[in-house]
Scaffold this active site. Structure first.
Site, PDB file in Angstrom:
ATOM      1  N   GLU A 866       0.742  -1.402  -0.246  1.00 17.65           N
ATOM      2  CA  GLU A 866      -0.283  -0.114   0.531  1.00 17.65           C
ATOM      3  C   GLU A 866       1.376   1.489   0.017  1.00 17.65           C
ATOM      4  OE1 GLU A 866      -3.378   2.296   2.970  1.00 17.65           O
ATOM      5  OE2 GLU A 866      -2.061   0.126   3.647  1.00 17.65           O
ATOM      6  N   ARG A 875       6.350   9.905   8.841  1.00 19.02           N
ATOM      7  CA  ARG A 875       5.586  11.414   9.010  1.00 19.02           C
ATOM      8  C   ARG A 875       5.233  11.627  10.856  1.00 19.02           C
ATOM      9  NH1 ARG A 875       0.778  15.898   7.160  1.00 19.02           N
ATOM     10  NH2 ARG A 875      -0.178  13.809   7.635  1.00 19.02           N
ATOM     11  N   LYS A 998      -7.396 -15.266  16.666  1.00 22.51           N
ATOM     12  CA  LYS A 998      -7.594 -14.841  14.997  1.00 22.51           C
ATOM     13  C   LYS A 998      -9.503 -14.316  15.294  1.00 22.51           C
ATOM     14  CE  LYS A 998      -4.185 -17.938  13.171  1.00 22.51           C
ATOM     15  NZ  LYS A 998      -3.551 -18.181  14.548  1.00 22.51           N
ATOM     16  N   ASP A1074       2.157 -13.660  12.776  1.00 25.18           N
ATOM     17  CA  ASP A1074       1.498 -14.872  12.165  1.00 25.18           C
ATOM     18  C   ASP A1074       0.528 -13.242  11.732  1.00 25.18           C
ATOM     19  OD1 ASP A1074      -1.107 -16.240  11.133  1.00 25.18           O
ATOM     20  OD2 ASP A1074      -1.256 -17.396  12.915  1.00 25.18           O
ATOM     21  N   HIS A1172      -3.072   9.637  -1.326  1.00 21.05           N
ATOM     22  CA  HIS A1172      -2.744   8.951  -2.248  1.00 21.05           C
ATOM     23  C   HIS A1172      -3.047   9.002  -3.821  1.00 21.05           C
ATOM     24  CE1 HIS A1172      -4.381   5.803   0.464  1.00 21.05           C
ATOM     25  NE2 HIS A1172      -4.651   7.092   1.061  1.00 21.05           N
TER      26      HIS A1172
END
Length: 1216
Positions: A866, A875, A998, A1074, A1172
């Site tokens: 990403e 930052r 999980k 994990d 973005h």
């Protein structure tokens, strides 16, 4: 009898061979267990430690006086004015035994090398740790002393207290030093080998010698009465053995019956010793040897003999039944057991009961003997009805076979199975009983019989045949019971009264081995020896020369270290070419003696000699069968098991021309396969005309040995090399090229090499190329998941599996895809991280920060795809560092596991819950839980009921491991203990989702799981404006409305944050955690509030469920280990288990805070979409609209309308 003995004996009577083999295997294991106990017994420890101890001396008024160690330690730890402590180390250089030189050895050069070039393990040079006479300044030379050159010379070095061992460890680590053409080898010194470390028969000889010495020491101190009693016992024991063999002969067996009984007794004794050890019955070697004869007399052999008589007297042992068939031997044994088994079992029970009385007598020595005897009797009972029963079954079958063979040899023999009228006659091996027709009233016994019956009872006495003996013999074994009762009475009387100067109680209280005062301590270094005395004198002179006045020193003189010196002198050619005959023979014999003396090499030499003899016999047999061309043809056509494919293919038509026979080439297992050209068939020599030249050529070939190296070299020059075709990942820069052609052998040939080739199978598979291995896998001969195990080459296994999956798929693109495969350590993956591996998936790895965490700077590793994520975190790090960094606290550390347990009713479930929560129950479970690992430490247990199902949540510390495997193993042990208290409970599953792992769960958010971290930071207001481009008020407002109110409106559990999972998952991927555990690990609450009168920003991050580890799982992979090493948290912490994992959790929490601060600032300032668009959707990385190459499902009929080339795909912004 039928309830106890038949279930135990039925299987052994009908499966005797299996029973004998099984018992002997178990006896072998018991034997090795006993040997291990003997080897590790303190009884055989050496009482004389050979190592020298350091000597301590004080210089007072110009004289050296020996002082204790405490004085030197006091002078070192608490220095006083005028008293100085130092250490001296002597290094003795000696010429090697094999050194051929007469030049005296001079240690000056190596001494200069050691003091100037060799640092200590901590990197300190010798001048910084040496002792300076008169002062500790470097202006004065260090004190060193080198003796005169000679065959042996010594170098003495001085050290400051506590620095000698560090420097000596560095010297011993070097081991070999070469200075001025002399090779110096450090003798690190071998400690005395303990008996547990001895190999081969060395420890047996040591144990026997130690046993003799111990017995001699005890014999010198023993009473005469004790020696007489033990000697009498051994005489009775040997009489018992003699009686056993005489009784066996009376029953018609000269050897096998007595051997079977004796073997059964020995095996029962082998089982008795480990069983006594497991029951905590003390087994002193001295007491055991004293009690052994009485133990043999107590156990005895009367019961096996009684059973043997019943079997041999069975009417159908040698006589067939009425239908003419022989009754099975197993049924004969069982019927004999039905007759005498109850009496035998009763005698065993009565004898064990009497011995149990002695166990509870509390008489030293007596209770131990009675306990061992009781266990021995119990094991002898088991062996009688198992092993001995099987032996009797075999003996019955053997006697029947012998009877048939005797009948077949001589039909006129008087020994037959039945007479003409069908009456039974005595067996072939059964002796006639002279007392079969004796009158009913028994004659009086003679003196010999009365003494035998009084001393040893029925044990070892001659047993009589026929049912008359059963009527006369006392089934209660009165004589034996009387003997044991008398034995107990004598011991009790000996304990209560003083029969001898030393009573039995005193003898047993006396320590059997040497006392602590008798143990000779290891000698100290002799400071009065000339070599050491001269060094001490030189030290005293040096000290006085520097100070000008008498000084006081305390010196620790360590044991010397020996160094062997070997001059590296090159021999002259004449001397090397013409060595003396005697010298060569001596060298050869000495080398051969050392070689044969090695225990491993000697066994291999014997094995190779045996193989050589076998091969020579086989070859001589072949030469005797034929010679010349016929022998060569036989070897060529039948002697070679594997032939090349060119020789295995038959030609379709016979050629008329004659060709020379092609040589047979054996391919090495690791060498590439060679494509041999197809040779013409060899015609018979008798049908082809042979010229004189050809005859000479043939005779010359047959008369000279075949040079395989020249044949291989010619084949390498003439024939092309057939090697596996490498399939490399395709990249855009890879030029198009044709793959090299490979010849693939037929399936039958590949299967033949795979199944019948060299072992292990990996060697045979190396003879096949990749395509041939793929062919075997496609036909089911090799399982694709087992390629690594079979091939032994991980990268080749991955390459072949890629080809298999690619060719079986519809797209067939995987084999040449861009998924990387090469240059990866798959050995760490196999069996630990992944299965059916086809490569590895690289992820971009970025570094944010560095970020100051608790006063130290840490880079933040993030593996992510990403854009803007690493830049955003950087930052945030910049803003946090401007305010002094992040402060973290660990509030809880505990991994959890919550099994689900079913009970018959809610009442029992509630009782179990109450027992677990009680102090007693918790202590029992805690002990069992923590016994499974040295790191598992139970923190707490939380129970909850749902109907009759009980959920138990265990929480434990797991050290530096994430801990799921550790706590699962410990939970199973705890449930096992709980099952003993509540046997009716049923464990439904080890994880009942009460952990919770999980999955999002409120219990994790409330109770915590893994590491619970709270982080705090203060960001100055000017930094908020200059770096984050927003204000404190705006940040606090957005955080409250978004992270708190917005999450509450959504009903979130633990989701009171902006994007904690983003940062946490990136760090998890980079550090080998994990990634699926980000579900609960990313539970986070981000809080912001103004501080310092609203000028600055106070930010906190609370993360109660960070589940990380630095040991196990993905942390064993090399790239992930490198990242952990960069952070300084790789592996387990050496001194404080768990500290590395806790520090990694602190880093994760601080990194999440940096990401939260940056994203919240972007949202408050409205910079998110702009960032973005600039970093995550660049035109360079945005692919043009095109039809995907991978086809969709064939059954899909509709299609997506294409986008015109001139139009751009609209960009969709995903808000967070």
């Amino acid at each position: 009898m039928r309830a106890l003995l038949r279930p135990l004996s039925t299987h052994t009577a009908f499966s005797p061979i299996e029973t004998i083999v099984t018992v002997f295997v178990l006896a072998t294991l018991a034997y090795f267990h006993i040997l291990s106990g003997i080897k590790h017994s303190s009884f055989f420890e050496s009482p004389h430690p050979p190592a020298l101890r350091p000597a301590y001396a004080r210089l007072t008024n110009g004289e050296w006086v020996a002082v204790p160690q405490q004085d030197w330690m006091e002078a070192w730890k608490h220095p006083k004015d005028g008293v100085e402590a130092l250490e001296l180390q002597q290094i003795v250089f000696t010429l090697h035994d094999k050194a051929q030189t007469t030049t005296p050895l001079d240690a000056s050069a190596v001494a200069q090398h050691l003091v100037s070039e060799l640092p200590s393990l901590t990197g300190k040079a010798y001048p910084s740790i040496c002792h300076y006479p008169g002062s500790n300044v470097s202006s004065v030379a260090c004190f060193t002393s080198v003796s005169e050159p000679g065959a042996s010379t010594a170098l003495t070095l001085s050290f400051k207290p506590g620095t000698r061992e560090d420097w000596m460890a560095a010297l011993k680590r070097e081991q070999t030093i070469i200075v001025d053409g002399v090779k110096y080898e450090v003798d690190v010194g071998k400690r005395q080998e303990s008996i547990g470390e001895m190999k081969s028969s060395k420890w047996v000889a040591y144990a026997l010698s130690a046993l003799v010495l111990r017995f001699w020491e005890l014999a010198k101190k023993a009473d005469s009465l004790d020696i007489l009693v033990v000697l009498t016992g051994y005489i009775l024991m040997h009489l018992t053995f003699i009686r056993l063999f005489l009784s066996s002969r009376a029953l018609g067996s000269n050897f096998w019956l007595s051997t079977g009984i004796f073997s059964s007794a020995i095996i029962s004794f082998l089982f008795t010793l480990p069983l006594c050890r497991s029951l905590d019955i003390p087994l002193d070697p001295i007491a055991l040897t004293e009690a052994l004869p009485f133990l043999v007399c107590t156990v005895g052999f009367d019961k096996p003999l009684r059973l043997a008589r019943a079997v041999l007297a069975h009417p159908h042992m040698l006589k067939p039944q009425e239908d003419g068939r022989m009754k099975p031997a197993g049924e004969v044994i069982l019927e004999a057991l039905d007759r005498v088994g109850n009496v035998i079992l009763r005698d065993y029970a009565l004898e064990i009961a009497v011995l149990l009385v002695g166990v509870n007598s509390r008489v030293g020595g007596l209770k131990e003997f009675c306990a061992v005897a009781a266990v021995a009797l119990a094991m002898d009972c088991v062996m009688t009805f198992t092993l001995y029963t099987a032996v009797l079954t075999v003996m019955v079958e053997v006697r029947r076979i012998k009877k048939v063979r005797e009948m077949s040899r001589s039909r006129t023999s008087s020994v037959t199975a039945v007479t003409a009228n069908g009456t039974a006659v005595r067996g072939a091996m059964t002796r006639p009983s002279s007392r079969a027709d004796a009158p009913a009233d028994q004659e009086p016994k003679n003196l010999r019989e009365r003494v035998s019956a009084s001393v040893i009872g029925v044990k070892g006495s001659l047993l009589k045949d026929g049912p008359r003996m059963q009527e006369v013999e006392n089934p209660m074994a009165r004589l034996k019971l009387l003997l044991i009762a008398s034995f107990l009475t004598l011991h009790i009387l000996n304990f209560c009264t003083t029969l001898t100067p030393a009573t039995t109680n005193a003898r047993h209280q006396r320590h059997p081995l040497r006392s602590a005062q008798e143990v000779v301590p290891p000698p100290r270094v002799d400071i009065t020896s000339p070599a050491i005395a001269s060094v001490l004198a030189n030290l005293a002179v040096s000290e006085q020369a520097q100070t000008g006045e008498p000084v006081e020193l305390i010196v620790k003189f360590a044991p010397p270290v020996y160094v062997r010196a070997t001059p590296l002198v090159t021999a002259t050619p004449s001397a090397a070419a013409n060595p003396g005959t005697g010298e060569a023979i001596d060298n050869f014999m000495s080398s051969w003696s050392s070689l044969v003396g090695d225990p491993v090499v000697s066994k291999w030499i014997v094995a190779l000699l045996a193989v050589s003899v076998a091969l020579n016999g086989y070859l001589l047999k072949g030469i005797a069968a034929g010679s010349g061309l016929t022998a060569m043809r036989a070897v060529r056509t039948q002697g070679v098991r594997f032939r090349s494919r060119a020789r295995s293919i038959k030609l379709a038509t016979d050629e008329t021309e004659e060709h020379a026979p092609a040589p047979v080439v054996m391919l090495a297992s690791a060498a590439p396969a060679v494509a041999v050209p197809e040779p013409a068939p060899v015609r018979e020599p008798a049908t082809a005309p042979v010229t004189q030249h050809q005859q000479q050529q043939t005779s010359s070939v047959l008369s000279h040995p075949l040079n395989l190296e020249s044949v291989d070299r010619k084949l390498q020059e003439r024939l092309p090399i057939r090697s596996p075709a490498l399939v490399e990942p395709r990249t855009p820069e890879t030029p198009e090229r044709n793959a090299p052609e490979m010849e693939v052998r037929s399936l039958a040939e590949c299967v033949d090499i795979f199944e019948n080739g060299p072992r292990p199978v990996s060697v045979a598979l190396r003879m096949l190329n990749d395509e041939e291995v793929i062919l075997l896998a496609q036909t089911g001969k090799i399982a694709p998941y087992a390629l690594e195990k079979l091939l032994g080459d991980f990268e080749r296994a991955v390459r072949i599996r890629r080809a298999l999956i690619s060719r079986a798929s519809r797209t067939k693109t995987l084999e040449t895809s861009l998924i990387p495969m090469k240059d990866y350590d798959y050995s760490r993956v196999m069996g630990a991280c992944c299965e059916n591996v086809i490569g590895y998936m690289p992820l971009p790895l970025g570094i944010a920060g560095p970020l100051k965490i608790d006063g130290l700077m840490y880079p933040i590793p993030m593996a992510t795809a990403e854009g803007t994520l690493v830049a955003s975190a950087s930052r945030g790090c910049k803003a946090l560092n401007a305010g002094g960094g992040v402060t973290t606290v660990l509030t809880y550390d505990g991994m959890t596991r919550g099994p689900a347990i079913d009970f018959p009713s809610i009442v029992r479930a509630a009782e179990a819950k109450a027992w677990i929560e009680s102090e007693e129950g918790y202590a029992i479970i805690k002990e069992a839980f923590e016994s499974t690992s040295r790191f598992a430490r139970l923190q707490k247990i939380k129970c909850a009921m749902a109907g009759r199902t009980l959920f138990v949540r265990f929480a434990t510390r797991t050290g530096d491991a994430m801990g799921m495997n550790m706590i699962s193993k410990a939970t199973e042990k705890a449930l096992e203990v709980l099952g003993r208290e509540f046997p009716e409970m049923v464990v439904l599953c080890l994880s009942g989702n009460y952990c919770t792992d999980k999955k999002p769960a409120a219990i994790n958010w409330i109770e915590g799981r893994g590491k619970s971290i709270v982080a705090e930071a203060v960001i100055p207001g000017k930094v908020v404006k200059s770096v984050l481009k927003t204000t404190v008020e705006s940040l606090c407002n957005v955080n409250t409305k978004k992270n708190l109110i917005g999450s509450a409106m959504a009903g979130s559990v633990g989701g009171f944050n902006a994007h904690a999972a983003n940062i946490l998952t990136a760090v998890y991927l980079a550090t080998g955690q994990d990634p699926a555990q980000n579900v609960e690990s990313s539970n986070c609450m981000t809080l912001m509030e103004p501080t310092n009168n609203g000028e600055d920003l106070l930010m906190t991050v609370s993360m109660p469920c960070i589940e990380v580890g630095t040991v196990g799982g993905g942390t064993i992979l090399a790239p992930q280990q490198a990242v952990l090493e960069m952070l300084g948290v790789m592996g387990a912490h050496p001194t404080n288990p768990g500290q590395n994992a806790q520090q990694l959790a602190r880093i994760v929490a601080a990194a999440v805070m940096a990401g939260e601060l940056s994203l919240m600032s972007a949202l408050a300032a409205g910079h998110l979409v702009r960032a973005h668009l600039a970093h995550n959707r660049s035109q360079l990385n945005t692919p043009m609209p095109s039809r995907p190459q991978t086809p969709g499902p064939e059954e899909t009929s509709h299609s997506v309308p294409p986008v015109p080339a001139g139009q751009a795909t609209p960009y969709i912004v995903e808000s967070k």
